[in-house]
Enzyme design. Structure first.
Site, PDB file in Angstrom:
ATOM      1  N   LEU A 111       0.831  -1.213   0.000  1.00  0.00           N
ATOM      2  CA  LEU A 111       0.000   0.000   0.000  1.00  0.00           C
ATOM      3  C   LEU A 111       0.863   1.260   0.000  1.00  0.00           C
ATOM      4  O   LEU A 111       1.842   1.340   0.751  1.00  0.00           O
ATOM      5  CB  LEU A 111      -0.905  -0.015   1.240  1.00  0.00           C
ATOM      6  CG  LEU A 111      -1.922   1.113   1.323  1.00  0.00           C
ATOM      7  CD1 LEU A 111      -2.998   0.944   0.258  1.00  0.00           C
ATOM      8  CD2 LEU A 111      -2.556   1.176   2.711  1.00  0.00           C
ATOM      9  N   HIS A 112       0.496   2.230  -0.832  1.00  0.00           N
ATOM     10  CA  HIS A 112       1.231   3.501  -0.836  1.00  0.00           C
ATOM     11  C   HIS A 112       0.314   4.629  -1.279  1.00  0.00           C
ATOM     12  O   HIS A 112      -0.487   4.475  -2.195  1.00  0.00           O
ATOM     13  CB  HIS A 112       2.460   3.433  -1.744  1.00  0.00           C
ATOM     14  CG  HIS A 112       2.172   2.894  -3.114  1.00  0.00           C
ATOM     15  ND1 HIS A 112       2.079   1.544  -3.377  1.00  0.00           N
ATOM     16  CD2 HIS A 112       1.927   3.522  -4.285  1.00  0.00           C
ATOM     17  CE1 HIS A 112       1.803   1.363  -4.649  1.00  0.00           C
ATOM     18  NE2 HIS A 112       1.698   2.544  -5.231  1.00  0.00           N
TER      19      HIS A 112
END
Ligand code: AMP
Ligand code: ZN
Length: 194
Positions: A111-112
C-alpha cells in the site's frame, strides 16, 4: 501445466506480482530514499517521479493494497494522510500545490499513498497511462477511500472496466481545457502553466 500469471487459491485466481513490482519494500529500507519515518510509516521519494516533487507514504505494516484493508486500518489511513500533508508542507515545497491519492489499480505491491506536486512536469511522464493515472478518477481521493472503509468495512473501488476507461480517457490538460492529441504536445503545453 506450470502456474504462470495466476495461481489458483481456493476458487480465487490470485495474480502473482512480477519481481519489479515488489520493489517498494526494499526501497523503503534504503536510508538514501527516506524523507521521513515514524513507528507507522516511511515516506520515500518516488524513483520515477511524475512531477517536480513526488513521494510515496508507505505503511510499515505489510499491507498489499487497498483490498487488504479493514476497519481496524482507519486510524492508520488517517495517519498516512496527516504525514502526507506534513511532507507537502515542507519549506522546500513553498508555493507548490500538492495532490494526494491512491491508484485504483496500483502497479507496485505494498500500500502507498502518492504525494505529488500538481505540475506533472517530469521526464518520467511519458505515456497516456502515466498522465491519466494522476488526472482522472483512477487517482482515488484518500478521504473518500478512508470514509468508504469506515462505512462499509472495505474500500469501494472502481471496476476493472472503469479503470480501463479512466486510463483510456482522451488526454486533457489538468489546468485548462486544452485537449492535445499526443503526449509531446501536452508536455509542451503544461510548461505554460508553470
Ligand atoms: P502505483 O501505480 O500506484 O503502484 O505507483 C507505484 C509508484 O512507485 C510509481 O510512481 C513508480 O514510479 C514508483 N516506483 C517504482 N519502483 C520504485 C522504487 N524501487 N522505489 C521508489 N519508487 C518506485
Ligand atoms: Zn492547460
Amino acid at each position: 501445466m506450470g502456474k504462470r500469471k495466476s495461481e489458483i487459491e481456493g476458487n480465487t485466481p490470485k495474480k502473482i506480482k512480477p519481481h519489479w513490482a515488489m520493489g517498494l519494500m526494499d526501497a523503503m529500507k534504503d536510508p538514501k530514499n527516506i524523507v521521513k519515518s515514524d513507528d507507522l510509516v516511511t515516506v520515500i521519494k518516488d524513483a520515477y517521479p511524475k512531477a517536480e516533487f513526488h513521494y510515496l507514504v508507505i505503511p510499515k505494516e505489510d499491507i498489499s493494497n487497498l483490498k487488504a484493508l479493514n476497519k481496524d486500518h482507519v486510524e492508520l489511513l488517517k495517519h498516512i494522510e496527516n504525514i502526507a500533508q506534513e511532507v507537502a508542507s515542507l519549506e522546500e515545497h513553498k508555493n507548490k500545490i500538492f495532490k494526494f491519492g491512491y491508484h485504483a489499480e496500483p502497479s507496485m505491491a505494498h500500500l502507498h499513498l502518492h504525494v505529488i506536486s500538481d505540475d506533472m512536469n517530469s521526464s518520467c511522464v511519458k505515456t497516456k497511462k502515466h498522465w491519466n493515472s494522476f488526472n482522472t478518477p483512477f487517482f482515488l481521493n484518500p478521504q473518500d477511500v478512508r470514509e468508504s472503509l469506515e462505512t462499509d468495512g472495505k474500500v469501494s473501488l472502481p471496476t476493472p472496466q472503469q479503470c480501463k476507461d479512466y486510463i483510456n480517457t482522451p488526454l486533457h490538460c489538468h489546468k485548462c481545457k486544452y485537449e492535445p492529441k499526443h503526449m509531446p504536445d501536452l508536455k509542451k503545453h503544461i510548461l505554460t502553466h508553470l
